[in-house]
Design an enzyme around this catalytic site. Structure first.
Site, PDB file in Angstrom:
ATOM      1  N   GLU A 107      -8.613   3.903   6.065  1.00 39.77           N
ATOM      2  CA  GLU A 107      -8.393   5.176   5.352  1.00 39.77           C
ATOM      3  C   GLU A 107      -7.077   5.818   5.792  1.00 39.77           C
ATOM      4  O   GLU A 107      -6.355   6.384   4.979  1.00 39.77           O
ATOM      5  CB  GLU A 107      -9.587   6.112   5.602  1.00 39.77           C
ATOM      6  CG  GLU A 107      -9.580   7.370   4.773  1.00 39.77           C
ATOM      7  CD  GLU A 107      -9.577   7.144   3.261  1.00 39.77           C
ATOM      8  OE1 GLU A 107     -10.485   6.463   2.781  1.00 39.77           O
ATOM      9  OE2 GLU A 107      -8.668   7.637   2.592  1.00 39.77           O
ATOM     10  N   GLU A 112      -0.177   6.312   0.464  1.00 33.24           N
ATOM     11  CA  GLU A 112      -0.158   7.326  -0.613  1.00 33.24           C
ATOM     12  C   GLU A 112       0.912   8.386  -0.334  1.00 33.24           C
ATOM     13  O   GLU A 112       1.674   8.753  -1.229  1.00 33.24           O
ATOM     14  CB  GLU A 112      -1.519   8.013  -0.712  1.00 33.24           C
ATOM     15  CG  GLU A 112      -2.554   7.218  -1.481  1.00 33.24           C
ATOM     16  CD  GLU A 112      -3.929   7.875  -1.450  1.00 33.24           C
ATOM     17  OE1 GLU A 112      -4.866   7.218  -1.913  1.00 33.24           O
ATOM     18  OE2 GLU A 112      -4.059   9.018  -0.951  1.00 33.24           O
TER      19      GLU A 112
END
Ligand SMILES: Nc1ncnc2c1ncn2[C@@H]1O[C@H](COP(=O)(O)OP(=O)(O)OP(=O)(O)O)[C@@H](O)[C@H]1O
Length: 127
Positions: free
Chosen positions: A70, A77
């Site tokens: 994550e 991102e």
């Protein structure tokens, strides 16, 4: 001649920057908060249901894998939003790929969690 950057690099405390990264992810990414919450619940379940040393090792490994995946997903991102903020199919695919990595680790973690906890929960409920 040393630049300001290399002076700064020489004096920095690496751990502090790593913790800043965790704080950033925690503040900006709801998925990280959800993963930490699930990890906490799983750890509590591990204590309550007294799992074995091997089961602890597996659980901790999977918690580490999911949170690391994550964090890497968040890093990719963030990097794309900074370097290539415009809409592009390739940028979308890159984000989808790292999201896929999180999904795979989460599914494996979920299955391992079931293998460890389900028999203990069944025993607790039916005995
Ligand atoms: N620049 C872009 N170009 C094309 N598609 C994009 C772009 N940015 C995002 N997408 C698409 O939207 C999806 C969600 O992207 P976003 O950056 O909003 O991530 P997110 O919702 O924070 O994802 P996650 O839940 O994994 O944290 C991506 O997986 C991708 O399919």
């Amino acid at each position: 001649m040393r630049s300001d950057y290399s002076e700064n690099k020489k004096n920095r405390v690496g751990l502090r920057y790593a913790i800043n990264g965790l704080k950033y992810a925690f503040k900006n990414e709801i998925n990280i908060r959800i993963h930490f919450l699930i990890a906490l619940l799983v750890l509590i379940a591990g204590f309550v249901l007294t799992i074995s040393v091997l089961e602890w090792v597996l659980l901790l490994l999977m918690i580490g894998f999911v949170i690391t995946a994550e964090l890497l997903n968040t890093a990719v991102e963030t990097m794309l939003d900074y370097l290539a903020p415009q809409w592009h199919p390739m940028a979308g695919s890159i984000k989808d790929l790292t999201a896929g990595a999180v999904l795979v680790t989460s599914i494996v973690a979920f299955i391992i969690g079931l293998i460890i906890f389900l028999p203990k929960i069944v025993e607790l409920v039916f005995n």
